[in-house]
Motif scaffolding. Sequence first.
Motif, PDB file in Angstrom:
ATOM      1  N   VAL A  15       0.838  -1.200   0.000  1.00  0.00           N
ATOM      2  CA  VAL A  15       0.000   0.000   0.000  1.00  0.00           C
ATOM      3  C   VAL A  15       0.875   1.253   0.000  1.00  0.00           C
ATOM      4  O   VAL A  15       0.627   2.226  -0.714  1.00  0.00           O
ATOM      5  CB  VAL A  15      -0.927  -0.001   1.231  1.00  0.00           C
ATOM      6  CG1 VAL A  15      -1.734   1.277   1.281  1.00  0.00           C
ATOM      7  CG2 VAL A  15      -1.833  -1.212   1.202  1.00  0.00           C
ATOM      8  N   LEU A 264      -4.805  10.627  -0.167  1.00  0.00           N
ATOM      9  CA  LEU A 264      -4.644   9.300   0.428  1.00  0.00           C
ATOM     10  C   LEU A 264      -3.169   8.896   0.443  1.00  0.00           C
ATOM     11  O   LEU A 264      -2.660   8.386   1.443  1.00  0.00           O
ATOM     12  CB  LEU A 264      -5.483   8.283  -0.359  1.00  0.00           C
ATOM     13  CG  LEU A 264      -5.422   6.841   0.131  1.00  0.00           C
ATOM     14  CD1 LEU A 264      -5.904   6.743   1.560  1.00  0.00           C
ATOM     15  CD2 LEU A 264      -6.274   5.941  -0.767  1.00  0.00           C
ATOM     16  N   ASN A 267      -1.253  10.700   3.072  1.00  0.00           N
ATOM     17  CA  ASN A 267      -1.615  10.174   4.388  1.00  0.00           C
ATOM     18  C   ASN A 267      -0.938   8.837   4.662  1.00  0.00           C
ATOM     19  O   ASN A 267      -0.396   8.612   5.750  1.00  0.00           O
ATOM     20  CB  ASN A 267      -3.138   9.998   4.489  1.00  0.00           C
ATOM     21  CG  ASN A 267      -3.805  11.214   5.085  1.00  0.00           C
ATOM     22  OD1 ASN A 267      -3.219  11.917   5.907  1.00  0.00           O
ATOM     23  ND2 ASN A 267      -5.035  11.494   4.680  1.00  0.00           N
ATOM     24  N   LEU A 268      -0.979   7.938   3.677  1.00  0.00           N
ATOM     25  CA  LEU A 268      -0.389   6.610   3.871  1.00  0.00           C
ATOM     26  C   LEU A 268       1.119   6.711   4.057  1.00  0.00           C
ATOM     27  O   LEU A 268       1.696   6.080   4.949  1.00  0.00           O
ATOM     28  CB  LEU A 268      -0.711   5.704   2.672  1.00  0.00           C
ATOM     29  CG  LEU A 268      -2.165   5.254   2.554  1.00  0.00           C
ATOM     30  CD1 LEU A 268      -2.395   4.522   1.248  1.00  0.00           C
ATOM     31  CD2 LEU A 268      -2.522   4.343   3.731  1.00  0.00           C
ATOM     32  N   ASP A 271       1.955   8.281   7.414  1.00  0.00           N
ATOM     33  CA  ASP A 271       1.747   7.333   8.504  1.00  0.00           C
ATOM     34  C   ASP A 271       2.882   6.316   8.566  1.00  0.00           C
ATOM     35  O   ASP A 271       3.366   5.976   9.643  1.00  0.00           O
ATOM     36  CB  ASP A 271       0.400   6.622   8.297  1.00  0.00           C
ATOM     37  CG  ASP A 271       0.045   5.742   9.477  1.00  0.00           C
ATOM     38  OD1 ASP A 271      -0.073   6.283  10.590  1.00  0.00           O
ATOM     39  OD2 ASP A 271      -0.102   4.517   9.277  1.00  0.00           O
ATOM     40  N   ASP A 285      -2.402   2.726  17.494  1.00  0.00           N
ATOM     41  CA  ASP A 285      -3.664   2.926  16.760  1.00  0.00           C
ATOM     42  C   ASP A 285      -3.687   2.395  15.354  1.00  0.00           C
ATOM     43  O   ASP A 285      -3.246   1.354  15.036  1.00  0.00           O
ATOM     44  CB  ASP A 285      -4.120   4.382  16.700  1.00  0.00           C
ATOM     45  CG  ASP A 285      -3.168   5.331  16.021  1.00  0.00           C
ATOM     46  OD1 ASP A 285      -2.864   6.342  16.649  1.00  0.00           O
ATOM     47  OD2 ASP A 285      -2.746   5.059  14.903  1.00  0.00           O
TER      48      ASP A 285
END
Lengths: 285, 306
Positions: A15, A264, A267-268, A271, A285
Amino acid sequence: MAALNTFRALARRPVLVAGLLVIATVAAAALFAPWLAPYAPDNQIYDGLSLEGAPLPPSHEFLLGTDTLGRDLLSRLIYGARTSLLIGLVANGTAVLIGLTVGVFAGYFGGLPGGLLMRFTDLMTAFPALLLAIVLAALLKPSLWIVAMVIAMVNWVQVARIAYTETRSLAERDFILAERAMGAGHLRILGRHILPHLVPTAIVWGTLGIATTVLLEATLSFLGIGVQPPEPSWGNIVFESQSYFQSAPWLVFFPGAAILATALSFNLVGDALRDLLDPTQRGRD
Amino acid sequence: MLALFARRAVQAALILLGVAAITFVLLYALPADPAVLLAGRNATPATVASIRHQLGLDLPLPVQFWNYLVNLLHGDLGRSFNQKTAVAPLILARLPATLTLMAAGIAIEVAIGLTLGVIAALRRDGVVDRLVMTLSFVGVSTPQFLVALLLLYIFAATLGWFPMSGYGTPAHLVLPAFTLGILGAGWYARVVRSAMIEVLGQDYVRTANAKGLSAPRVVLRHALPNALLPVIAMIGIDIGQFMSGTVVVEAVYGWPGIGQLAWQAIQQVDIPIIMGVTLVSAFAIVLGNLVADLAAPLIDPRIRAA
């Protein structure tokens, strides 16, 4: 060694690799727009509308179709990548800079000024961010730079809070006390011992924040108070064509997909960077 | 508990005062002059001056702010420049629509988020888990207007199941509420998942399992209630966010809430309305956080003791 570890970590996270690819594609589109775009973004092509004057659906000639003025949508999206990334980098860069400055200053020097700064930060969290951005953008006659600054004004708060907490905990550690005892000045302590520890935070928020920024720019432009047409932005393409969305859904779908994919991906990747750079956060989390 | 409440209330009041001050300074520092806008294009300087005087805009800024605060304490948010009526009733009239949308949106978020979060926690590292974790990012990465327009296109324009826009019947509520709910659900799922994983690893859950209680009973009666605390906090935050964060959804669906009111006011530079909505939203944000803070010890005795 670090490179190898990074590579292994990447291989385990398809991903993340997809996210990096999307970011690379968008960046390439932004950098090489004049060479990649099949048409000029503001070219109202003679054959770009149907005989009835309606936008054309995706076809061999216009890969993603044309918009309500007969302009090639793909070309506008490619140039729109410039707008989105530019605003993303400038707005978020400014936000991270403001956040770090406020957080480090308040955390390191503390006292009344530091306390006041952090109360001000608290206050900004209670401020309805979208509403603030809308008010500013609507009243300031938006240009690309104004939009970027408006977004920066809204987005620095979170970075400030994190930088503050980290600086506070660093400032009380023994090695800082030792350094101070040996007569090091504030500048040396900040530059040599505090700021280097905040680099991971800056990298993580420099990435995650771009997602927020791209979304906020798109939202402001969608409301008609962001980047102004004819300068293409993914948000204002939707703004210009939303009343046609029943007859020409591609005009909403493709720019929307571009915004989603870009936000997206940032964000990925952000993270994943947080996982890689801060082992204590891993698995949370 | 009472001391905590009192301290929180004072903090909240100070924050609201700060928000009022910043909004005030911000709006009056901006180049748009409401008196000129109100007077119209052909107005003489004398007319503009008289309007400025009428609105009290010729007074020194601190005096204007003081007057504003005094009125605020009397529940008076000022008068709209364009609509020639008091702002407070305008906002009050819009409140039910926004509150309805907010409640429905949060209900959908929580329903989807709880379900997915619990399943993901029970099937940790499974397919569903990975999907939920990725979807939670999709939720925070999707522009609201995209979902709003897509839902409109599919369920209103093409299938005709729901009306295109408007307000009044439950059918009107479905699409706007789902727009908010779908996007928020991912993050709830993420939070519920991590809370559930923590709770499921605790001794009393093992005891419950060892006693031979059925799996659904252990999960729903023993584990889930203890994993709900962060959800309460998130609902508190959402109450604040949705008060002003529904501007886009209200604009797309023609939903007559305070987001739409603010949106119209911004286009007309109707400063009293903008300030009113900002204050009400800030109030909701502060209140939402306050409720979340105070609900925690009520729900969980462990926090009360600490």
